[in-house]
Design an enzyme around this catalytic site. Structure first.
Site, mmCIF file in Angstrom:
data_model
loop_
_atom_site.group_PDB
_atom_site.id
_atom_site.type_symbol
_atom_site.label_atom_id
_atom_site.label_comp_id
_atom_site.label_asym_id
_atom_site.label_seq_id
_atom_site.Cartn_x
_atom_site.Cartn_y
_atom_site.Cartn_z
ATOM 1 N N CYS A 261 0.801 -1.233 0.000
ATOM 2 C CA CYS A 261 0.000 0.000 0.000
ATOM 3 C C CYS A 261 0.827 1.273 0.000
ATOM 4 O O CYS A 261 0.810 2.037 -0.975
ATOM 5 C CB CYS A 261 -0.946 -0.006 1.192
ATOM 6 S SG CYS A 261 -2.240 -1.251 1.078
ATOM 7 N N LYS A 363 6.556 -6.312 7.615
ATOM 8 C CA LYS A 363 6.057 -6.020 8.959
ATOM 9 C C LYS A 363 5.662 -7.352 9.586
ATOM 10 O O LYS A 363 5.534 -8.371 8.876
ATOM 11 C CB LYS A 363 4.855 -5.064 8.917
ATOM 12 C CG LYS A 363 3.676 -5.617 8.159
ATOM 13 C CD LYS A 363 2.491 -4.664 8.170
ATOM 14 C CE LYS A 363 1.779 -4.646 9.496
ATOM 15 N NZ LYS A 363 0.521 -3.870 9.469
#
Length: 474
Positions: A261, A363
């Protein structure tokens, strides 16, 4: 309600499954036959906590199905969601070919009135393009709606089931009423359903991601200034995060943002500015800072191995000398030298050096490695002649597909440490937060840690016997 979800990527699969979980009948459509066959067996091709169990449950209860037959999905449904990929081109612009093709395919299959909802992240004005594509191919009535997603990988189900807000872009009040009804089960605690025009809805998605990316890049740039002024970015974060006007979220310094994103959306927003003759200087700076931040650990490694610190550690190891926290701090200062700009830090010859890498995904709580800082670090270390022993709790399969035989993969975190010259911590998985430091020290050839996520204490690491480097904490 009867829903068709076109695209079973991250957004489509999570959204379709959550809609089914709230009682809707959902048909998910994809052109990838192998993926559909896998999903029909309840096997989820991505890692997202809780998703596989939810898919299995809704398959068994008959609310969720998967098919490659788009016509079936469209004809059996009242609301058609388009959730296909919009990859970035070389100039940062979004490739809308899949969105527009899906629009044409929907138009050809329509058998009555439909709501066509764009769930893909698309540039401002895309709803108008979709409307024109559909109008050219069908006489059936329809409404095009923009409904951007705001899902965090690793917490996507919670984000969908308990959203901060739902954004709906439409000028049709009847269509807005249907969308309010569809999302009502997810907003019972008072989260607003914000109805606006389609262009503002499309812009909201990019503005939100750019703002979050800005916070990350701001803190990362402050972390570099903190190192040069002997300040601690963790203390600074607490100091500014306590201000209610600023808040605490997205203020952790690290190795930059990655994933599907932020990098793509920041570039797309920059491109939108260029196209209308209004360069977005702040957004350009966000991107520039993020790219630079991905290399900060490599710069620290270069400085360390260009100094005399490794030789001192080798002499200590050979002589079996007593190692005190004070000695380790002295070696750390020697390996740190003056913190200079990246352009003044020459690449270091690391041939024969072995680095353990903890964390590969961009992440924690995901196996996604798109734009992951680990890829930049691996590339730089390999170019310098080093070898890499890597471990990640979930991204090993993804990493093997990307990196092939370039690095070595291990089945657990401690095995990756065995014989390594240093540990490079890249992703802040929970399993790395409180490890057995005594065991780590025995496995590593030298007790050196380069921590890109500030997981450990500056004060206790020397007492554990480690030379410890973090980000923005001198």
């Amino acid at each position: 309600m009867k829903i068709c979800m076109i695209g079973t990527g991250y957004v489509g699969l999570v959204s379709g499954t959550c809609f089914a979980e709230s009682g809707n009948d959902v048909i998910c459509v994809d052109i990838d036959q192998a993926k559909i066959a896998q999903l029909q067996q309840g096997q989820v091709p991505i890692y997202e906590p809780g998703l596989e169990e939810m898919v299995e449950r809704n398959l068994e209860e008959g609310r969720l199905s998967f098919t490659t037959d788009l016509a079936e999905g469209v004809r059996e449904s009242d609301i058609i969601f388009i959730a296909v990929g919009t990859p970035a081109g070389e100039d940062g612009s979004s490739d809308l070919s899949s969105v527009l093709q899906a629009s044409r395919d929907v138009a050809r299959c329509m058998n009555g009135p439909k709501l066509i909802v764009n769930k893909s992240t698309v540039p401002v004005g895309t709803a108008d393009k979709v409307r024109r594509e559909v109008e050219a191919l069908t006489a059936h009535p329809f409404t095009v709606i923009s409904n951007p997603e705001f899902l965090k990988e690793g917490a996507a189900i919670e984000d969908f089931m308990k959203p901060d807000r739902v954004v709906v872009g439409t000028e049709d009040e009847e269509a807005a009423g249907v969308m309010r009804e569809l999302y009502a089960p997810f907003t019972r605690t008072g989260a607003p359903i914000l109805v606006m025009d389609t262009r503002s809805s499309e812009m909201t998605k990019y503005a939100a991601n750019a703002m979050l990316a800005c916070r990350i890049s701001f803190m990362n740039e402050m972390s570099q200034l903190c190192e040069r002024l002997d300040a601690d970015i963790n203390a600074v974060r607490q100091g500014i995060g306590s201000d209610q006007r600023i808040g605490r979220s997205f203020l952790f310094a690290g190795l930059g943002y990655g994933g599907s994103c932020f990098p793509k959306d920041v570039k797309a927003l920059m491109n939108m500015g260029y196209e209308v003759g209004f360069p977005l200087r702040l957004v350009e700076a966000i991107e520039s800072v993020n790219e630079r931040q991905k290399s900060v650990l490599v710069e620290k490694i270069d400085r360390f191995y260009s100094s005399q610190a490794p030789q001192r550690l080798e002499r200590i190891r050979q002589r079996d000398e007593e190692v005190t926290p004070e000695l380790l701090e002295e070696i750390k200062r020697e390996g740190r030298r003056s913190v200079s700009p990246a352009s003044e830090t020459p690449p270091c010859d690391l041939k024969g050096r072995v680095f353990a890498l903890w964390g590969l995904s961009f992440k924690p709580r995901t196996d996604d490695m798109r734009e992951a800082p680990s890829l930049r670090i691996i590339e730089c270390l390999l170019k310098r002649g080093a070898s890499i022993q890597a471990y990640d709790p979930e991204a090993m399969g993804t990493a093997r597909r990307i990196l092939k035989e370039e690095i070595s993969f291990f089945d657990n975190s401690y095995a990756a440490l065995d014989g390594a010259d240093a540990l490079v911590l890249v992703t802040e998985w929970d399993v790395f937060r409180n490890p057995n430091f005594g065991r780590m020290k025995k496995l590593l050839r030298y007790p050196v840690i380069f921590d890109g996520r500030n997981q450990y204490s500056l004060h206790t690491m020397p007492r554990h016997g480690f030379v410890y480097y973090a980000v923005g904490r001198s």
